[in-house]
Design an enzyme around this catalytic site. Sequence first.
Site, PDB file in Angstrom:
ATOM      1  N   LYS A 165      -7.103   5.903   4.478  1.00 25.23           N
ATOM      2  CA  LYS A 165      -6.614   5.487   5.799  1.00 25.23           C
ATOM      3  C   LYS A 165      -5.202   4.881   5.696  1.00 25.23           C
ATOM      4  O   LYS A 165      -4.324   5.148   6.521  1.00 25.23           O
ATOM      5  CB  LYS A 165      -7.618   4.490   6.383  1.00 25.23           C
ATOM      6  CG  LYS A 165      -7.096   3.541   7.417  1.00 25.23           C
ATOM      7  CD  LYS A 165      -6.925   4.180   8.759  1.00 25.23           C
ATOM      8  CE  LYS A 165      -6.063   3.288   9.623  1.00 25.23           C
ATOM      9  NZ  LYS A 165      -6.166   3.444  11.005  1.00 25.23           N
ATOM     10  N   LYS A 205       0.851  -4.226   9.455  1.00 16.11           N
ATOM     11  CA  LYS A 205      -0.218  -4.625   8.520  1.00 16.11           C
ATOM     12  C   LYS A 205      -0.617  -3.441   7.632  1.00 16.11           C
ATOM     13  O   LYS A 205      -0.707  -3.574   6.409  1.00 16.11           O
ATOM     14  CB  LYS A 205      -1.431  -5.117   9.335  1.00 16.11           C
ATOM     15  CG  LYS A 205      -2.762  -5.103   8.593  1.00 16.11           C
ATOM     16  CD  LYS A 205      -3.939  -5.501   9.503  1.00 16.11           C
ATOM     17  CE  LYS A 205      -4.316  -4.528  10.577  1.00 16.11           C
ATOM     18  NZ  LYS A 205      -5.063  -3.356  10.207  1.00 16.11           N
TER      19      LYS A 205
HETATM   20  P1  NAP Z   1      -7.601  -5.534  18.936  1.00 17.33           P
HETATM   21  O1  NAP Z   1      -7.472  -4.875  20.258  1.00 17.33           O
HETATM   22  O2  NAP Z   1      -6.719  -6.696  18.616  1.00 17.33           O
HETATM   23  O3  NAP Z   1      -9.154  -5.996  18.784  1.00 17.33           O
HETATM   24  C1  NAP Z   1      -9.608  -6.856  17.792  1.00 17.33           C
HETATM   25  C2  NAP Z   1     -10.920  -7.447  18.255  1.00 17.33           C
HETATM   26  O4  NAP Z   1     -11.459  -8.296  17.245  1.00 17.33           O
HETATM   27  C3  NAP Z   1     -10.791  -8.290  19.520  1.00 17.33           C
HETATM   28  O5  NAP Z   1     -11.723  -7.821  20.455  1.00 17.33           O
HETATM   29  C4  NAP Z   1     -11.171  -9.687  19.051  1.00 17.33           C
HETATM   30  O6  NAP Z   1     -11.916 -10.413  20.028  1.00 17.33           O
HETATM   31  C5  NAP Z   1     -12.075  -9.389  17.900  1.00 17.33           C
HETATM   32  N1  NAP Z   1     -12.167 -10.510  16.974  1.00 17.33           N
HETATM   33  C6  NAP Z   1     -11.184 -11.052  16.244  1.00 17.33           C
HETATM   34  N2  NAP Z   1     -11.653 -12.098  15.523  1.00 17.33           N
HETATM   35  C7  NAP Z   1     -12.960 -12.207  15.819  1.00 17.33           C
HETATM   36  C8  NAP Z   1     -13.989 -13.084  15.416  1.00 17.33           C
HETATM   37  N3  NAP Z   1     -13.756 -14.077  14.552  1.00 17.33           N
HETATM   38  N4  NAP Z   1     -15.207 -12.922  15.950  1.00 17.33           N
HETATM   39  C9  NAP Z   1     -15.465 -11.930  16.814  1.00 17.33           C
HETATM   40  N5  NAP Z   1     -14.541 -11.056  17.253  1.00 17.33           N
HETATM   41  C10 NAP Z   1     -13.304 -11.198  16.758  1.00 17.33           C
HETATM   42  O7  NAP Z   1      -7.407  -4.476  17.756  1.00 17.33           O
HETATM   43  P2  NAP Z   1      -7.712  -2.893  17.751  1.00 17.33           P
HETATM   44  O8  NAP Z   1      -6.513  -2.143  18.174  1.00 17.33           O
HETATM   45  O9  NAP Z   1      -9.025  -2.627  18.402  1.00 17.33           O
HETATM   46  O10 NAP Z   1      -7.819  -2.656  16.160  1.00 17.33           O
HETATM   47  C11 NAP Z   1      -8.963  -3.063  15.423  1.00 17.33           C
HETATM   48  C12 NAP Z   1      -8.848  -2.494  13.997  1.00 17.33           C
HETATM   49  O11 NAP Z   1      -8.780  -1.054  14.065  1.00 17.33           O
HETATM   50  C13 NAP Z   1      -7.590  -2.934  13.231  1.00 17.33           C
HETATM   51  O12 NAP Z   1      -7.901  -3.099  11.869  1.00 17.33           O
HETATM   52  C14 NAP Z   1      -6.628  -1.767  13.446  1.00 17.33           C
HETATM   53  O13 NAP Z   1      -5.657  -1.683  12.426  1.00 17.33           O
HETATM   54  C15 NAP Z   1      -7.601  -0.600  13.420  1.00 17.33           C
HETATM   55  N6  NAP Z   1      -7.186   0.619  14.156  1.00 17.33           N
HETATM   56  C16 NAP Z   1      -6.593   0.531  15.380  1.00 17.33           C
HETATM   57  C17 NAP Z   1      -6.214   1.703  16.040  1.00 17.33           C
HETATM   58  C18 NAP Z   1      -5.543   1.692  17.412  1.00 17.33           C
HETATM   59  O14 NAP Z   1      -4.950   2.713  17.756  1.00 17.33           O
HETATM   60  N7  NAP Z   1      -5.605   0.609  18.177  1.00 17.33           N
HETATM   61  C19 NAP Z   1      -6.460   2.950  15.478  1.00 17.33           C
HETATM   62  C20 NAP Z   1      -7.107   3.008  14.239  1.00 17.33           C
HETATM   63  C21 NAP Z   1      -7.471   1.832  13.591  1.00 17.33           C
HETATM   64  P3  NAP Z   1     -11.307 -10.865  21.468  1.00 17.33           P
HETATM   65  O15 NAP Z   1     -11.047  -9.594  22.226  1.00 17.33           O
HETATM   66  O16 NAP Z   1     -12.367 -11.666  22.070  1.00 17.33           O
HETATM   67  O17 NAP Z   1     -10.028 -11.585  21.157  1.00 17.33           O
END
Ligand code: NAP
Length: 298
Positions: free
Chosen positions: A174, A242
């Site tokens: 990845k 990151k």
């Molecule tokens: P995001 O929108 O920032 O979502 C992260 C989530 O984690 C939020 O809902 C947050 O809760 C939750 N969270 C953080 N700390 C927590 C805790 N201690 N307890 C419970 N929940 C917690 O990020 P994302 O875009 O979905 O990405 C998530 C992962 O997937 C990352 O590693 C990213 O690199 C990867 N990724 C992202 C994409 C993309 O296109 N976005 C594509 C492939 C992979 P709250 O909402 O309540 O703050």
Amino acid sequence: MADRVGFIGLGIMGSRMAANLARAGVPLTVHTRTREKAEAFAAEHDGVAVAVSPADLASGSDVVLTMVVDAAQVEQVLLGAQGVVRGDHDGLLCVDLSTIGARQVRRIATGLSARGVALVDAPVTGSAPKAEDGSLTIVAGGQRADFDRARPLLEIMGDLVVHAGALGHGQLLKLVNNAVAAANAVTLAEALLVADAAGADLDALEQVMGAGSGASAMLALKAESMREHDFSTLFKAAHMLKDVALCLDEAQSAGMPFEAAAHARSILTATVGRGHGESDFAALVEAVEGLAGRRLGA
Ligand code: NAP
């Protein structure tokens, strides 16, 4: 009986992926940092329960999926004071879908295995639209038997589900993929600026590149956002930074150069420095414009 599934982290990706599990009829409990978001999700999806903590979620689940941001967050939700290990029981399997790095996954797996809990790393590629329609690519690492148990769930969320090998190898693949994507996005921004400054027709350029050897997923997905300066967030710039930094750590450990990724890290660092950490990474065009001293389309 079907595995009871717990899902932690209802952000951009997690909310859409968990929705696909709910629509497929998977018995689902959810938890996210902000309680109201979990309540709203449960109100929108029949039969979904809300857990007050990762420990509470784990005690009622056979498989726990996590989709948070980085290793510190995964560590907190799995191994922390209110973490999954506090609700562990026989046969509990954790599947981490976040992108956190290979060494980080192995370290967390050591903490879990001390409690008899197995871990599969299963990061995903494809952004919010693919999370929404269940067509992600999911690349997993871990014991074959654990992967086989997780596979039916992964296949609800992804079109292509690959077992890459030992624990951490999902992360490796990845990270390399995302470093290439970031490098391509930077190259695209630079190419658009060159063509624009030279007076070229950018619609024609996109058409020609798209049909030939200059084509890329980044051209298809990000050229318009860069030209419009529309940075509505599908994948945050801070998260792309990151991933590229994690890939460069792996490259250094392996003793290998990765110049294009190093350049992408500089540009993404400047993008985040300009206040675009929460914007889509297409905002890197502004860092490239800053270096060039010229705005695209000006
Ligand atoms: P995001 O929108 O920032 O979502 C992260 C989530 O984690 C939020 O809902 C947050 O809760 C939750 N969270 C953080 N700390 C927590 C805790 N201690 N307890 C419970 N929940 C917690 O990020 P994302 O875009 O979905 O990405 C998530 C992962 O997937 C990352 O590693 C990213 O690199 C990867 N990724 C992202 C994409 C993309 O296109 N976005 C594509 C492939 C992979 P709250 O909402 O309540 O703050």
